[in-house]
Scaffold this active site. Structure first.
Site, mmCIF file in Angstrom:
data_model
loop_
_atom_site.group_PDB
_atom_site.id
_atom_site.type_symbol
_atom_site.label_atom_id
_atom_site.label_comp_id
_atom_site.label_asym_id
_atom_site.label_seq_id
_atom_site.Cartn_x
_atom_site.Cartn_y
_atom_site.Cartn_z
ATOM 1 C CG ASP A 143 17.216 10.236 4.929
ATOM 2 O OD1 ASP A 143 16.071 10.817 4.885
ATOM 3 O OD2 ASP A 143 17.211 9.380 5.519
ATOM 4 C CG HIS A 194 14.017 8.430 1.440
ATOM 5 N ND1 HIS A 194 13.104 9.544 1.285
ATOM 6 C CD2 HIS A 194 14.296 8.200 2.848
ATOM 7 C CE1 HIS A 194 13.253 10.267 2.529
ATOM 8 N NE2 HIS A 194 14.076 9.648 3.230
ATOM 9 C CG ASP A 221 11.686 8.739 6.481
ATOM 10 O OD1 ASP A 221 11.271 7.800 7.198
ATOM 11 O OD2 ASP A 221 12.926 8.907 6.454
ATOM 12 C CG HIS A 242 12.704 13.815 6.684
ATOM 13 N ND1 HIS A 242 12.231 13.800 5.517
ATOM 14 C CD2 HIS A 242 13.033 12.863 7.082
ATOM 15 C CE1 HIS A 242 12.828 12.843 4.997
ATOM 16 N NE2 HIS A 242 13.285 12.119 5.898
#
Length: 1019
Positions: A266, A264, A376, A580
């Protein structure tokens, strides 16, 4: 027998630390170092390799925050190293790492002299195999070292200056560690993996289970077998001592874990987007290199944006990724442009996340993702099931709901039912992580935590370092091999997310159903933090609506070229900002500065596009034409058309009243008292008073806002216990000013009266303009704030004389109801909620709508009045916050936030008000009007988007939805020549749409509540 368990465990831990781990690399020699410090932002590899490198001392301090240092590593491999069986030569590069938090500190990329990527250098992954260098017995390669500061700081949430280049300083943050050629003893390394797996499993097993003690004694025998002075020479015997317990098969009923490699990353968070691009390169290079050694590795990679970055900036690496996609190892998942926030993007924007993401994967790899992948994101809109299905996908994965503060989700595998009745197969991995190391603790937790035992037998486990990237390691793959069939452990099998979902669907047929949103009981402050970012998003979404509508209209009506490539570029830029941690306002200052610049560029580009299309549509002339991009009539101009606006009828009357003012336009009447508070609001149609007795509206309230943790993310419920009601005004005056729709009447000598209220919120100056437009059914309140607070929350409230047991909040393509009472812990946890353009509260026969132009956070409470037994339902809009972490200057400065309140409103009125508040009147000069491309009958049917088809055919695409939450019938008619009408999915492929009957130039619609439909009109 005496219990010496703890003594043996302590002995094992020390032997691991002091004997086995140092013996993995028993011999090493230092490399010669030279370096070049990049004077500014990172440069491409070709530019770096052309620079002059100077001598670099080992152990030297380096790395002012966000700087880049290029190192050149040179040396010769000692004779005979790596030639003995079970040995290999590797280069170890320690840039000054700490052992914790891979992805949150300095990192590097290893480059060959020819400018090709080798792999990343990162914490817990510091090695470069010499065989990858291609130089025989000599070593000569480069490391691009990034001095990313550790903003996590142990997750203390302390304010830090490092999130802004302007305040991050110039002092070095790191010191070079060991940089050497080393000989790897593969047998010792394998012994270390054996021990790590067994030790982790042992600590998770109950003390009364024989298996735990069997493992302990096997580890004890291994310790007795090893010679502490010759671990390499005795490692084989040590492994033999453990072979028996490692060979014991799993229980027949062991839980099944489908493990898929993951990282993951970001798109921006505690680092800027420019660094995310390098994080992607580092991680993906690691993964591809690991796949060469371990063909069993499968890596699930979401976010088309990240692939697009690699294609543009690292084409050689992209080619290698493409090859691994073909072999089925490197697997695109999710089908979205980025892992977007799910609560705040508008309906069309969320549709475009899937359109752009899936289209990219299809075009580049021939792959169509079947799963939506949002591990997430901070809560999940109830509209998502329909949107995911409309994009042609079947499954959904999330992880974040495990962070709930109060209530645990009752299922891990379930059907998720959205607002329109669409059901989506959903999985919520019970390991409660998307960055597993495949440790014994994580595997045991996944098995114990799984809530569907007896019905389902399998769950998904993403493994690999994440958030800041890193991905899977060879140690994780070693753990997967050892736990594939190991007594006491779940059975781990590496595979794809799609294979998991297919197995899970077959395994678990009678699924439980979860209806409505997946509300995250945490991170509620993300609806409000970084108000300028949220304003930019809202404004961009509506400008994109206008641009596509008028460009499509100009293409059909005037034969003007449709700027498809530029619109796609701007859409993708907006979609990136919806990541996000960007739209949520939970990133460092640098990220939000970039976002504001991007939004400004989007606005500039779209305004130019709209101006060009408008000129082609209305021609040249001196008459005013209103371009009405809203889906409702406005000032006499039909929806989606351009015409001369109708002059409003009755002007607004303004009279003084006890030091305040009364505004009246014959539709509503508002009383503003001497303190600038809304003392009364009535609509003439119902004659009812909207404001509750004794509790004025337009009430600003300033709260202490000190979350327990996760400052920019969280609002904790105790904030309500510390509040200052801002009832006193410094001045309340009347002025005639151009504002709102009145701005377009100024040239005709008209003006809009505004009650101007000045007050203080702490030390922040606040100026409100309260405006009632002629012919308007709502009162507009614009709050300008010079926000200078720290750890405060500013809310704007309206106590309403309405007995509402629930509120309706707009979400994508519809709205969601939430109770206003606190009967259960689930309801009490929703003390802060997300709404898009409007929120509505009602009792049978009467309601009030509150709309906004940029805000998302709201709360709705209710109380019973002792005096008359009536119910006061209070709607409050969260305007501003002032978090300390990760951006200590968050939201400081000037803001302008617009809210409207409409009394006597139904849901249809709320929908209309939301569009009216967010689509500012656009008046242009010209000589003729423009007929709308489409007309739609049926009160609840709303056109959300009009555009030309993605395939360049010139066909026109219309997206509409049922907006009232009831069965709605009507007709969608094209006002231009068409040769065919087809219903399509979000990727504009033919698909059946219940309730749509196509005719020659129109479609008859009978849509279920909140049904989303996309129709293609063939020209």
């Amino acid at each position: 027998m005496h219990d010496d368990r703890r003594l043996t465990e302590v002995r094992l831990d020390r032997f691991l630390r002091d004997r086995i781990m140092p013996a993995v690399y028993p011999r090493s020699v230092p490399l010669a170092l030279s370096s070049w410090d990049v004077p500014g932002e990172p440069v491409p590899v070709g530019e770096a390799l052309r620079q002059e490198f100077t001598h670099q001392e080992h152990g030297a301090a380096w790395g002012p925050p966000w700087s880049t240092k290029w190192l050149r590593l040179q040396g010769d491999v000692p004779d005979s190293w790596g030639t003995a069986p079970g040995t290999a030569v590797e280069i170890l590069v320690d840039l000054g790492f700490s052992a914790d938090l891979p992805g949150f500190q300095c990192e590097g990329i290893a480059w060959r002299p020819d400018g090709t990527i080798i792999k990343a250098i990162s914490p817990r992954n510091e090695y470069v195999p010499a065989k990858l260098l291609g130089g025989g017995s000599s070593v000569d390669f480069y490391v691009e070292a990034a001095a990313n500061p550790d903003l996590a700081q142990g997750w203390t949430f302390a304010a830090t200056p490092y999130g802004d280049k302007a305040t991050s300083g110039s002092e070095p943050k790191y010191r070079l560690g060991r940089i050497v050629i080393a000989e790897l003893n593969e047998t010792v390394w394998e012994l270390l993996q054996d021990t790590w797996t067994l030790r982790g499993l042992m600590h998770e097993l109950p003390l009364d289970l024989p298996r735990r003690h069997e493992i302990l004694r096997a580890l004890e025998r291994m310790l007795d077998t090893l010679d502490p002075e010759d671990v390499p020479g005795t490692a084989g015997a040590g492994r033999a001592a453990l072979a028996g317990v490692l060979a014991r098969p799993a229980y027949a009923s062991a839980h099944q874990l489908l493990a898929t490699g993951h990282a993951h990353i970001d798109a921006a968070w505690l680092w800027p987007v420019r660094e995310t691009i390098r994080k992607c390169a580092r991680t993906f290079a690691n993964v591809v290199a690991l796949m060469e050694e371990h063909p069993e590795l499968v890596f699930s990679c979401s976010s088309a944006q990240q692939f697009a970055w690699i294609k543009e900036s690292y084409p050689e690496l992209f080619g290698r990724i493409r090859d691994k996609v073909k072999t089925g190892q490197f697997v695109p998942v999710g089908g979205m442009w980025v892992e977007a926030d799910s609560n705040m993007p508008g309906g069309e924007a969320m549709a475009r996340q899937f359109l752009e993401g899936k289209a990219f994967f299809l075009a580049e790899f021939g792959v169509e993702c079947q799963e939506a992948w949002l591990p997430d994101t901070f809560g999940y809109s109830a509209a998502m099931p329909q949107i995911v299905k409309a994009a042609g996908s079947r499954w959904f994965l999330t992880q974040k709901i495990s962070w709930n503060q109060v209530n645990a989700m009752p299922h891990h595998t379930f059907n998720w039912e959205g607002i329109d009745g669409t059901r989506l197969f959903t999985h919520f991995p019970p390991a409660d992580t998307y960055s597993s190391e495949l440790s014994g603790r994580e595997l045991a937790h996944a098995e114990r935590n799984y809530r569907d035992h007896g019905r389902g037998t399998i769950s998904l486990l993403p493994f690999g370092y994440g958030d800041g990237g890193g991905g899977p390691t060879r140690e994780m793959l070693a753990a997967a091999r050892r736990t594939a069939d190991l007594e006491g452990s779940p059975q781990v099998q590496i595979g794809t997310a799609a294979s998991f979902f297919a197995r899970a669907q077959a395994d678990y047929e009678s699924l439980p159903v979860w209806v409505g949103e997946l509300y995250l009981e945490l991170h509620r402050g993300t609806y409000t933090s970084q108000a300028r970012t949220k304003l930019g998003n809202r404004r961009s979404e509506h400008l994109l609506r206008e641009a596509e509508l008028w460009c499509a209209t100009a293409a059909v009506r005037a034969g003007r070229s449709y700027p498809a490539a530029e619109l796609k570029r701007l859409w993708r830029l907006v979609l990136l900002q919806q990541f996000h941690d960007i739209l949520a306002g939970s990133a460092i200052a640098w990220v939000h500065q970039d976002a504001e610049q991007n939004y400004a560029a989007v606005a500039e580009g779209l305004e130019a596009i709209i101006a060009g299309a408008a000129a082609a549509l209305v021609g040249t002339g001196g008459r005013d034409f209103l371009l009405n991009a809203a889906p409702h009539e406005r000032q006499g101009v039909p929806a989606l058309a351009a015409a001369e606006p109708v002059r409003p009828g009755q002007p607004v009357s303004v009279t003084g009243s006890a030091g305040g003012y009364i505004l009246d336009n014959g539709i509503i009447r508002a009383v503003v008292d001497a303190d600038g508070l809304l003392a009364s609001l009535t609509d003439y149609a119902s004659g009812r008073e909207a404001i509750a007795p004794g509790a004025p509206g337009n009430l600003l309230e300033l709260h202490r806002d000190t979350p327990n943790e996760w400052d920019a993310w969280d609002i904790d419920a105790f904030y309500r216990r510390n509040v200052v009601a801002l009832t006193g005004a410094r001045s309340v005056t009347l002025e005639r000013c151009p504002g709102g729709e009145g701005a377009r009447r100024e040239s005709r000598g008209e003006s809009t009266p505004a009650v101007v209220v000045e007050r203080l919120a702490g030390s922040s100056a606040v100026t409100q303009r309260i405006v009632l437009e002629p012919a308007a059914a709502s009162l507009t309140i614009t709050t300008a704030v010079d926000w200078q607070e720290n750890e405060k929350l500013l809310k704007l409230g309206f106590p309403l004389d309405v007995r509402a047991d629930r509120s309706a909040s707009e979400t994508q393509f519809g709205h969601v109801f939430r109770p206003t009472h606190l009967n259960t812990s689930w309801e009490a946890a929703k003390f802060e909620i997300c709404a898009h353009r409007w929120i509505h509260v009602a009792e049978p026969g009467y309601g009030v709508a509150v709309s906004n132009a940029s805000s998302y956070g709201h709360d709705v409470t209710r109380s019973i009045r002792e005096a008359d037994g009536g119910t006061t339902t209070t709607v409050r809009v969260s305007l501003l916050r002032a978090a300390r972490f990760p951006d200590p200057g968050a939201d400081r400065g000037h803001h302008e936030l617009t809210v409207t309140i409409r009394p006597g409103a139904g849901i249809a009125d709320a929908v209309e008000e939301g569009y009216r508040t967010n689509l500012a009147p656009r008046v242009v000069k010209g000589d003729h009007g423009v007929e709308p491309l489409f007309t739609v009958s049926g009160t609840g049917l709303v056109i959300e988007a009009v555009k030309l088809a993605e395939d360049g055919s010139g066909d026109v695409i219309v997206r509409l939805y049922e907006s009232l939450g009831e069965r709605s019938a009507g007709q969608l008619r094209a006002n231009f020549d068409v040769t065919g009408i087809h219903t399509v999915d979000l990727l504009e492929r033919p698909v059946a749409a219940p309730g749509v009957t196509a005719g020659r130039d129109s479609a008859e619609l009978v849509l279920r509540p909140f049904q989303l439909v996309t129709v293609r009109f063939v020209r």
